[in-house]
Design a protein around this motif. Sequence first.
Motif, PDB file in Angstrom:
ATOM      1  N   ARG A 189       3.910   5.430  -5.779  1.00 33.29           N
ATOM      2  CA  ARG A 189       3.793   5.280  -7.235  1.00 33.29           C
ATOM      3  C   ARG A 189       2.746   6.242  -7.758  1.00 33.29           C
ATOM      4  N   ASN A 190       1.587   6.322  -7.101  1.00 32.32           N
ATOM      5  CA  ASN A 190       0.514   7.220  -7.535  1.00 32.32           C
ATOM      6  C   ASN A 190       0.937   8.682  -7.426  1.00 32.32           C
ATOM      7  N   GLU A 245       2.357   1.652  -3.451  1.00 35.39           N
ATOM      8  CA  GLU A 245       1.321   2.148  -4.369  1.00 35.39           C
ATOM      9  C   GLU A 245       1.066   3.635  -4.149  1.00 35.39           C
ATOM     10  N   SER A 297       0.834  -1.205   0.000  1.00 31.71           N
ATOM     11  CA  SER A 297       0.000   0.000   0.000  1.00 31.71           C
ATOM     12  C   SER A 297       0.869   1.256   0.000  1.00 31.71           C
ATOM     13  N   VAL A 323       3.824  -2.163  -8.971  1.00 30.90           N
ATOM     14  CA  VAL A 323       4.194  -2.475  -7.594  1.00 30.90           C
ATOM     15  C   VAL A 323       4.217  -3.998  -7.472  1.00 30.90           C
TER      16      VAL A 323
END
Length: 184
Positions: free
Chosen positions: A138-139, A135, A132, A147
């Motif tokens: 990454r976002n 992610e 999480s 991921v």
Amino acid sequence: MSAPSRAHGYRSPTTRGGIEIKDDSKRWQEINPSEHEHERAGLRHIKLLLPDTDPYFAWANVEFVAPDSSINEVDLLVLTPSGLHLVELKHWQGEIVSGDGMRWRVRSLTGRPRWEDNPLILANRKAKRLASLLEHYRNQSGRNIRVPFIRPAVFLHAPNLRVNLDEVGRQHVYGLATNPKSGL
């Protein structure tokens, strides 16, 4: 950590021609030194099993804050050809008398019994929290980066531990190859 055969336990470094990760290798990073000798011994054992070649990398004693605000301690993260593995180390001595996917009954060397939650469940929670967090970043980056799936595992590394887990409780649980009585 690639899944070693349960029948044979962990492979010895000599099985791979003695190419284990060297002390000065960039492939093994101890983020926070362990205060516990038994944990350092368990980490050394795993380090001897990992080759000093791509794509293997390991990070020991990692701490992170997840997007849910939980603070997480990870004993070991290992990148292998089969993926990223989050390894929970346990140095329980005595015997795991019985156990399944949820709870394990552990008897200490003095004979005192206690119940423990299956540590794979905790490792899985940490793996999901770490995914999480990855992610989240990454976002934030706006980049389309995959991921990795993070696989949980448990390494029981007390040399005198005997294990009597059912087939569900044994999943993703490994022990010392030098302890043939471990039951793993």
